[in-house]
Design a protein around this motif. Structure first.
Motif, PDB file in Angstrom:
ATOM      1  N   PRO A  41      15.711 -13.025  -9.298  1.00 32.82           N
ATOM      2  CA  PRO A  41      16.163 -11.800  -8.615  1.00 32.82           C
ATOM      3  C   PRO A  41      15.141 -11.264  -7.623  1.00 32.82           C
ATOM      4  N   LEU A  42      13.859 -11.468  -7.878  1.00 33.12           N
ATOM      5  CA  LEU A  42      12.846 -10.990  -6.939  1.00 33.12           C
ATOM      6  C   LEU A  42      12.882 -11.796  -5.636  1.00 33.12           C
ATOM      7  N   ILE A  43      13.111 -13.085  -5.743  1.00 33.68           N
ATOM      8  CA  ILE A  43      13.230 -13.908  -4.537  1.00 33.68           C
ATOM      9  C   ILE A  43      14.425 -13.453  -3.706  1.00 33.68           C
ATOM     10  N   GLU A  44      15.483 -13.003  -4.389  1.00 38.63           N
ATOM     11  CA  GLU A  44      16.671 -12.511  -3.692  1.00 38.63           C
ATOM     12  C   GLU A  44      16.435 -11.153  -3.040  1.00 38.63           C
ATOM     13  N   GLY A  45      15.323 -10.499  -3.359  1.00 39.78           N
ATOM     14  CA  GLY A  45      15.021  -9.214  -2.741  1.00 39.78           C
ATOM     15  C   GLY A  45      15.451  -8.006  -3.551  1.00 39.78           C
ATOM     16  N   ARG A  46      15.874  -8.208  -4.802  1.00 34.14           N
ATOM     17  CA  ARG A  46      16.341  -7.090  -5.618  1.00 34.14           C
ATOM     18  C   ARG A  46      15.170  -6.297  -6.189  1.00 34.14           C
ATOM     19  N   ASP A  47      15.394  -5.004  -6.421  1.00 32.13           N
ATOM     20  CA  ASP A  47      14.424  -4.201  -7.155  1.00 32.13           C
ATOM     21  C   ASP A  47      14.440  -4.636  -8.611  1.00 32.13           C
ATOM     22  N   LEU A  48      13.311  -4.421  -9.291  1.00 31.62           N
ATOM     23  CA  LEU A  48      13.225  -4.900 -10.673  1.00 31.62           C
ATOM     24  C   LEU A  48      12.411  -3.948 -11.520  1.00 31.62           C
ATOM     25  N   ALA A  60       2.101 -13.799 -12.314  1.00 32.43           N
ATOM     26  CA  ALA A  60       2.843 -14.852 -11.601  1.00 32.43           C
ATOM     27  C   ALA A  60       4.302 -14.451 -11.394  1.00 32.43           C
ATOM     28  N   ALA A  61       4.852 -13.643 -12.312  1.00 36.00           N
ATOM     29  CA  ALA A  61       6.261 -13.240 -12.211  1.00 36.00           C
ATOM     30  C   ALA A  61       6.524 -12.451 -10.942  1.00 36.00           C
ATOM     31  N   PHE A  62       5.564 -11.619 -10.503  1.00 36.42           N
ATOM     32  CA  PHE A  62       5.787 -10.890  -9.246  1.00 36.42           C
ATOM     33  C   PHE A  62       5.052 -11.527  -8.071  1.00 36.42           C
ATOM     34  N   ALA A  63       3.922 -12.202  -8.328  1.00 32.00           N
ATOM     35  CA  ALA A  63       3.127 -12.762  -7.233  1.00 32.00           C
ATOM     36  C   ALA A  63       3.858 -13.909  -6.538  1.00 32.00           C
ATOM     37  N   LEU A  64       4.483 -14.793  -7.297  1.00 33.28           N
ATOM     38  CA  LEU A  64       5.156 -15.942  -6.681  1.00 33.28           C
ATOM     39  C   LEU A  64       6.319 -15.517  -5.780  1.00 33.28           C
ATOM     40  N   PRO A  65       7.188 -14.584  -6.198  1.00 33.14           N
ATOM     41  CA  PRO A  65       8.237 -14.128  -5.273  1.00 33.14           C
ATOM     42  C   PRO A  65       7.681 -13.428  -4.032  1.00 33.14           C
ATOM     43  N   VAL A  66       6.613 -12.643  -4.188  1.00 33.57           N
ATOM     44  CA  VAL A  66       6.009 -11.987  -3.023  1.00 33.57           C
ATOM     45  C   VAL A  66       5.553 -13.035  -2.019  1.00 33.57           C
ATOM     46  N   LEU A  67       4.877 -14.075  -2.502  1.00 34.48           N
ATOM     47  CA  LEU A  67       4.390 -15.129  -1.617  1.00 34.48           C
ATOM     48  C   LEU A  67       5.546 -15.945  -1.043  1.00 34.48           C
ATOM     49  N   GLN A  68       6.581 -16.157  -1.858  1.00 30.05           N
ATOM     50  CA  GLN A  68       7.763 -16.900  -1.408  1.00 30.05           C
ATOM     51  C   GLN A  68       8.418 -16.220  -0.205  1.00 30.05           C
ATOM     52  N   ARG A  69       8.446 -14.887  -0.211  1.00 21.43           N
ATOM     53  CA  ARG A  69       9.165 -14.138   0.807  1.00 21.43           C
ATOM     54  C   ARG A  69       8.339 -13.873   2.071  1.00 21.43           C
ATOM     55  N   SER A 152       4.935  -1.960   7.635  1.00 19.71           N
ATOM     56  CA  SER A 152       5.482  -3.323   7.567  1.00 19.71           C
ATOM     57  C   SER A 152       5.695  -3.807   6.141  1.00 19.71           C
ATOM     58  N   VAL A 153       5.437  -2.943   5.168  1.00 19.14           N
ATOM     59  CA  VAL A 153       5.530  -3.351   3.764  1.00 19.14           C
ATOM     60  C   VAL A 153       6.977  -3.662   3.382  1.00 19.14           C
ATOM     61  N   GLU A 154       7.198  -4.832   2.840  1.00 16.89           N
ATOM     62  CA  GLU A 154       8.520  -5.259   2.394  1.00 16.89           C
ATOM     63  C   GLU A 154       8.660  -5.163   0.875  1.00 16.89           C
ATOM     64  N   THR A 155       7.535  -5.215   0.171  1.00 16.57           N
ATOM     65  CA  THR A 155       7.561  -5.159  -1.298  1.00 16.57           C
ATOM     66  C   THR A 155       6.409  -4.304  -1.808  1.00 16.57           C
ATOM     67  N   VAL A 156       6.723  -3.402  -2.740  1.00 17.16           N
ATOM     68  CA  VAL A 156       5.701  -2.637  -3.461  1.00 17.16           C
ATOM     69  C   VAL A 156       5.831  -2.977  -4.939  1.00 17.16           C
ATOM     70  N   VAL A 157       4.707  -3.356  -5.558  1.00 12.86           N
ATOM     71  CA  VAL A 157       4.679  -3.695  -6.980  1.00 12.86           C
ATOM     72  C   VAL A 157       3.789  -2.695  -7.707  1.00 12.86           C
ATOM     73  N   ARG A 184      12.284  -1.098   1.564  1.00 14.14           N
ATOM     74  CA  ARG A 184      11.409  -2.025   0.839  1.00 14.14           C
ATOM     75  C   ARG A 184      12.030  -2.441  -0.502  1.00 14.14           C
ATOM     76  N   GLN A 185      11.494  -3.513  -1.057  1.00 16.41           N
ATOM     77  CA  GLN A 185      11.788  -3.926  -2.433  1.00 16.41           C
ATOM     78  C   GLN A 185      10.737  -3.274  -3.347  1.00 16.41           C
ATOM     79  N   THR A 186      11.184  -2.684  -4.456  1.00 16.45           N
ATOM     80  CA  THR A 186      10.258  -2.018  -5.379  1.00 16.45           C
ATOM     81  C   THR A 186      10.327  -2.704  -6.737  1.00 16.45           C
ATOM     82  N   VAL A 187       9.148  -3.059  -7.249  1.00 22.15           N
ATOM     83  CA  VAL A 187       9.034  -3.778  -8.517  1.00 22.15           C
ATOM     84  C   VAL A 187       8.121  -2.980  -9.439  1.00 22.15           C
ATOM     85  N   LEU A 188       8.576  -2.696 -10.639  1.00 22.17           N
ATOM     86  CA  LEU A 188       7.773  -1.923 -11.588  1.00 22.17           C
ATOM     87  C   LEU A 188       7.685  -2.687 -12.901  1.00 22.17           C
TER      88      LEU A 188
END
Length: 557
Positions: A41-48, A60-69, A152-157, A184-188
């Motif tokens: 879901p993070l690769i898809e851009g969803r909030d989590l 790794a659960a949040f770092a890999l999708p951030v780098l993927q995008r 320019s932030v696309e994701t905040v974790v 932005r995408q927000t991940v908590l």
């Protein structure tokens, strides 16, 4: 479903080839539960919104999708992702992990925290970065200076969100989230989900995917951890801790204490006992904390004593033991602590020192984890001496098997053998080697034995090594079994194998000693050959093991 999960690899998560190469190089074989559920879901851009304890693989659960995008060959100098963490140590750890994962993508990762010269951070931000990993206070400082632009932030974790709120960063977090684009995408991520997080979630997350590493996952992690408790009067706790560490011989251990004073006092005590111990707590300056972490990472310390807050988010390589110097205040805290040695498929040991009045708290922890915490007796001085003699013996046996250069020592043996019995010469040499390795002094006192509460006593036969001669061992012989703690061997495994295959009862079996790579079991002399034959024809924990009489001891008469 469990079979499907077990078959999932990182390649199945549609990660970029550069990330898969990095993971393979780092030795990652398959994703953890939080990674399997969070990455798609993070690769898809969803909030989590994710709940998972330290040590479950959240980074790794949040770092890999951030780098993927991230855009390939990104030219924007402003960050595309902002990761907020509670402590400087965690900022450094997350930044290092993201740098390793993104090496093939040439990702520019910058840790931003207090205590580091701000000029270094200013120069890096001016050159341009892709990901900023920051503590809230220093991030706000840069935001107010105009040196951190979040447009320019696309994701905040938000990693360890509950801890950041506990540390008083609520206003800083709100300000940083408000400064980032609404799109932005927000991940908590949070180890716990207290009610005070609800407001932040409702204000800043849009229809988030909710993931919780639940009880089944906790139980799976806990099964890899040997959980044991000792009932000890408070006055005897420092001596008990030292005794247990001497017997357990951990590769690396993390000891949790309730107060800063307790951390400092115990660190001094254990250093006096010969351990390379370090203290970590909130009362230390940043320079002191940096020195401690540097010694841990370089391998110059093997024992860390810390408070919960100071240790939050730390990942210590080769951690084999976690010690609760007191029973944790909540079952959740206990689970978070022991998960540090059950992560990534590793096995480990969790030790809890409980005062007699804390027994009820232990039972509460058992109910929550659905795991039995064995209550055992503190090793005696005789146990400690036996353990150290065992280590001396194992070291000598390893030297003999290693085919090392012994020729230059033979002339000494041959000369002495002309005047003394060869057995006496060997015994004297072993005595010198054993005394050189250290041992309990003549003034070491026994620790009072407090019986385990009724219902918690180990079954007959499934017990610790012989307690200093309290058990009658006449007519018993020890057999050597070439499998030990590293192979997951427990006393009940050995008792079960012998009773099932050799026809003995638990009452027939004497002392059991389990070392890292071998075990010793006392059986009646008249039954020893039958036991050896029976065990050679079966497996223990699913594996064949070397079975023979112990070479270094004659039958006990």
């Amino acid at each position: 479903m469990a079979d499907d999960d077990a078959a999932i690899t990182f390649a199945d998560l549609a990660l970029r080839e550069e990330l898969l190469t990095a993971l393979n190089h780092l030795g990652y074989e398959e994703p953890t539960p939080i990674q399997r559920e969070a990455i798609p879901p993070l690769i898809e851009g969803r909030d989590l919104l994710g709940q998972a304890a330290t040590g479950t693989g959240k980074t790794a659960a949040f770092a890999l999708p951030v780098l993927q995008r991230l855009e390939t060959n990104r030219s924007d100098t402003n960050p595309a992702a902002l990761v907020l963490v509670p402590t400087r140590e965690l900022a450094m750890q997350v930044s290092e992990a993201m740098h390793k994962y993104g090496r093939g993508l040439r990702t520019r990762v910058l840790p931003v925290y207090g205590g580091q010269p701000i000029r270094m951070q200013l120069r890096a931000l001016e050159r341009g970065v892709d990901v900023v990993v920051a503590t809230p206070g220093r991030a706000i400082d840069h935001l107010n200076r105009g040196t951190l632009d979040l447009k320019s932030v696309e994701t905040v974790v938000l990693d360890e969100a509950d801890e950041m709120l506990d540390m008083g960063f609520a206003e800083d977090l709100e300000a940083l989230l408000d400064a980032a684009p609404e799109s932005r995408q927000t991940v908590l991520f949070s180890a716990t989900m207290p009610p005070r997080l609800n407001g932040m979630v409702s204000r800043h997350l849009r229809e988030p995917e909710r993931i919780e590493i639940g009880r089944a996952d906790v139980e799976a992690e806990a099964k890899r951890v040997r959980q044991v408790a000792y009932i000890v009067p408070r006055a005897n706790k420092p001596a008990a801790l030292g005794r247990l560490l001497d017997v357990e011989q951990p590769t690396a251990a993390l000891v949790f204490c309730r107060t800063r004073d307790e951390v400092d006092t115990l660190t001094e005590t254990l250093n006096g006992r010969g351990y390379r111990a370090e203290a970590l707590h909130g009362g230390m300056s940043q320079q002191q904390r940096d020195r401690v972490m540097s010694r841990l990472r370089s391998g110059n310390a093997d024992l860390l004593l810390a408070t919960d807050v100071a240790a939050r988010g730390l990942d210590i390589d080769l951690l084999t033991h976690v010690v609760n110097y007191d029973v944790p205040s909540s079952p959740e805290t206990y689970v978070h602590r022991i998960g540090r040695v059950g992560r990534a498929g590793r096995e480990g040991t969790a030790i809890t020192l409980a005062q007699p009045r804390e027994h009820r708290m232990l039972k509460t922890v058992e109910r929550v984890t659905k795991q039995k915490i064995a209550v055992e007796k503190i090793p005696t001085v005789a146990d400690l001496r036996a353990r150290r003699l065992e280590l001396t013996r194992a070291g000598l046996e390893e030297s003999l098997l290693d085919d090392g250069d012994l020729d230059r020592f033979r002339v000494v043996v041959e000369t002495l053998a002309e005047s003394y019995d060869l057995m006496d010469v060997a015994a004297a040499a072993i005595k010198l080697a054993h005394e050189a390795s250290g041992g309990p002094g003549d003034d070491e006192e026994e620790i009072p034995d407090i019986p385990a509460p009724r219902g918690d006593r180990p079954e007959r036969g499934a017990k610790r090594p012989d307690r200093g001669g309290k058990r009658d061992s006449s007519g018993m012989t020890r057999i050597f079994i070439g499998a030990g703690r590293v192979a997951g061997i427990r006393p009940k495994d050995l008792v079960g194998a012998i009773t099932n295959e050799a026809g003995l009862t638990g009452r027939d079996i004497g002392g059991i000693e389990i070392a890292d790579r071998f075990s010793l079991v006392e059986v009646p002399e008249g039954s020893v050959d039958g036991v050896i034959t029976a065990l050679r024809g079966t497996t223990i924990k699913g594996k064949k093991a070397t079975i023979r009489r112990e070479r270094f001891a004659s039958p006990r008469r």
